[in-house]
Design a protein around this motif. Structure first.
Motif, PDB file in Angstrom:
ATOM      1  N   VAL A   3      62.295  57.659  49.445  1.00  0.00           N
ATOM      2  CA  VAL A   3      61.035  58.318  49.112  1.00  0.00           C
ATOM      3  C   VAL A   3      61.205  59.253  47.920  1.00  0.00           C
ATOM      4  CG1 VAL A   3      60.240  58.200  51.509  1.00  0.00           C
ATOM      5  CG2 VAL A   3      61.404  60.263  50.710  1.00  0.00           C
ATOM      6  N   ASP A   4      60.082  59.494  47.263  1.00  0.00           N
ATOM      7  CA  ASP A   4      60.024  60.481  46.195  1.00  0.00           C
ATOM      8  C   ASP A   4      60.254  61.869  46.793  1.00  0.00           C
ATOM      9  OD1 ASP A   4      58.299  62.586  44.604  1.00  0.00           O
ATOM     10  OD2 ASP A   4      58.724  60.959  43.196  1.00  0.00           O
ATOM     11  N   PRO A   5      61.126  62.687  46.209  1.00  0.00           N
ATOM     12  CA  PRO A   5      61.453  63.974  46.826  1.00  0.00           C
ATOM     13  C   PRO A   5      60.314  64.989  46.810  1.00  0.00           C
ATOM     14  CG  PRO A   5      62.545  63.753  44.696  1.00  0.00           C
ATOM     15  CD  PRO A   5      61.939  62.427  45.003  1.00  0.00           C
ATOM     16  N   ALA A   6      59.303  64.782  45.991  1.00  0.00           N
ATOM     17  CA  ALA A   6      58.188  65.726  45.931  1.00  0.00           C
ATOM     18  C   ALA A   6      56.973  65.270  46.715  1.00  0.00           C
ATOM     19  CB  ALA A   6      57.788  65.967  44.469  1.00  0.00           C
ATOM     20  N   THR A   7      56.716  63.965  46.723  1.00  0.00           N
ATOM     21  CA  THR A   7      55.468  63.464  47.320  1.00  0.00           C
ATOM     22  C   THR A   7      55.666  62.684  48.612  1.00  0.00           C
ATOM     23  OG1 THR A   7      55.523  61.352  46.125  1.00  0.00           O
ATOM     24  CG2 THR A   7      54.528  63.256  44.988  1.00  0.00           C
ATOM     25  N   ALA A   8      56.886  62.278  48.900  1.00  0.00           N
ATOM     26  CA  ALA A   8      57.218  61.417  50.045  1.00  0.00           C
ATOM     27  C   ALA A   8      56.701  59.996  49.886  1.00  0.00           C
ATOM     28  CB  ALA A   8      56.722  61.997  51.376  1.00  0.00           C
ATOM     29  N   ALA A   9      56.171  59.635  48.723  1.00  0.00           N
ATOM     30  CA  ALA A   9      55.741  58.259  48.486  1.00  0.00           C
ATOM     31  C   ALA A   9      56.960  57.342  48.427  1.00  0.00           C
ATOM     32  CB  ALA A   9      54.959  58.163  47.185  1.00  0.00           C
ATOM     33  N   PRO A  10      56.821  56.098  48.872  1.00  0.00           N
ATOM     34  CA  PRO A  10      57.961  55.170  48.827  1.00  0.00           C
ATOM     35  C   PRO A  10      58.506  55.010  47.409  1.00  0.00           C
ATOM     36  CG  PRO A  10      56.183  54.275  50.174  1.00  0.00           C
ATOM     37  CD  PRO A  10      55.625  55.486  49.496  1.00  0.00           C
ATOM     38  N   ALA A  11      59.825  55.007  47.300  1.00  0.00           N
ATOM     39  CA  ALA A  11      60.498  54.876  46.003  1.00  0.00           C
ATOM     40  C   ALA A  11      61.296  53.574  46.004  1.00  0.00           C
ATOM     41  CB  ALA A  11      61.423  56.061  45.771  1.00  0.00           C
ATOM     42  N   PRO A  12      60.874  52.549  45.240  1.00  0.00           N
ATOM     43  CA  PRO A  12      61.553  51.238  45.262  1.00  0.00           C
ATOM     44  C   PRO A  12      62.847  51.265  44.455  1.00  0.00           C
ATOM     45  CG  PRO A  12      59.686  51.179  43.762  1.00  0.00           C
ATOM     46  CD  PRO A  12      59.655  52.526  44.412  1.00  0.00           C
TER      47      PRO A  12
END
Length: 364
Positions: free
Chosen positions: A13-22
């Motif tokens: 995940v993105d460390p700021a938004t928690a969005a999935p990070a591929p």
């Protein structure tokens, strides 16, 4: 002593938004540069924002815990070096704007072509426990005998209350998402190994599923190892909670083998009752009543007590009773990981949730 092994899946995940990070390729490369993991232990998953670890075959819970801490640390360090974080959560709390790319493995690409939306939303992470069995016939007997306990294990493990930026109202939303595949959820009762094999062959022959790997029952025989594989659990926030489940599941298998050898009668639960118990466990976790191994409604405390009584002789024989009972006591005190996610989000917002999912993911 019977062997065991654990597989865990995590989100990137993105460390700021928690969005999935591929970023699975970058993280795997970074993890393999260090001295703490090898190629067989860190594996691809369906989507490029997921990653999986697998312990070696273990004999003791200390071994399981040591390997999980080592692998979690290796991945956490590799993820940080790659600009993301690992998140030990059963479902993505944030989905992001675009679908995550599928890992370019032929089997996965075929799945995406067959069920695009299901694959896009497969941002879920589980924990699988393998326990050795002496032969397939015994393995099927074990599947039958542990079947009624799986909703209790699911309720204990619940760690996926959030999805797409919202509270789902479920303790384990992962269970709901995974249940949309054609062969998933609780396994049926089997009339021996021959019946098990005939059912699997018929499912593959139906062409609804491509191969036996798409048998997503919550417990099944492994096609790769001489084990029973229990798959109903959400991935855990803490490594020591994963160790607890490994100990509980091994004790359930040992108890089932002993009961089968003794010829103890096995009440067969109706499939709709097991399905209903599974839904309730996913919905409420340990908050409220919970069907026990015979489908009878109990308070969650009573259900946990019944489970511990059932497996205590096996835990004592393995030397695991003190560790497992202590961790069960903590679970009763602090609640499930889903409860902890709710508290973190309510008390301190998204940054605290991200820290919980990634920071505690490497803790003991």
């Amino acid at each position: 002593m019977i062997t065991l092994g654990v597989e865990e899946e995590y989100l990137l995940v993105d460390p700021a938004t928690a969005a999935p990070a591929p970023m699975v390729e970058k993280v795997r490369r970074a993890a393999h540069l260090g001295p703490f993991a090898d190629g067989d232990e860190i594996q691809y998953e369906l989507l490029q924002a997921q990653i999986e670890v697998a312990t070696p075959v273990c004999w003791t819970l200390d071994e399981v815990g040591g390997h999980l801490l080592r692998l979690r640390h290796a991945l956490a360090s590799a993820a940080e070096a790659s600009g993301c974080r690992i998140a030990a959560t059963g479902a993505a709390p944030v989905l992001g704007g675009l679908p995550v790319p599928v890992t370019p493995i032929p089997r996965y690409m075929t799945m995406a072509g067959d069920a695009r939306r299901l694959v896009d939303e497969q941002l879920i992470c589980g924990m699988h426990v393998h326990v050795g069995v002496p032969d397939p016939e015994t393995g099927v007997a074990v599947l039958n005998r542990i079947r009624g306990w799986l909703p209790v294990l699911l309720a204990m493990s619940a760690n996926s209350p959030l999805w797409d930026g919202r509270d789902t109202g479920f303790a384990s939303w992962r269970t709901v998402v995974f249940g949309r595949w054609p062969v998933s959820g609780p396994a049926p009762h089997f009339d021996g190994f021959g019946d098990y094999e005939e059912r699997l062959e018929a499912l593959v022959a139906s062409a609804v599923i491509a191969d036996r790997g798409q048998i997503y029952w919550q417990a099944r025989l492994s096609d790769r190892y001489p084990t029973v594989e229990v798959r109903c659990l959400d991935v855990q926030l803490r490594a020591d909670d994963a160790v607890m489940f490994a100990g509980v599941i091994r004790a359930l298998v040992v108890t089932a083998i002993a009961e089968e050898k003794a010829g103890l009668r096995l009440p067969v639960l109706a499939p709709e009752l097991v399905q209903a118990a599974t839904w309730r466990a996913a919905r409420h976790g340990l908050n409220g009543t919970l069907p026990d191994s015979l489908g009878r409604p109990r308070g969650s405390e009573d259900a946990l007590e019944a489970l511990l009584r059932h497996i205590t002789p096996a835990l004592e024989d393995a030397g695991d009773l003190r560790v497992v009972s202590g961790l069960l006591h903590r679970l009763r005190q602090v609640g499930t990981p889903a409860d902890r996610q709710h508290r973190a989000l309510r008390e301190a917002g998204l940054p605290a949730l991200i820290d919980l999912l990634s920071g505690s993911g490497t803790s003991a």
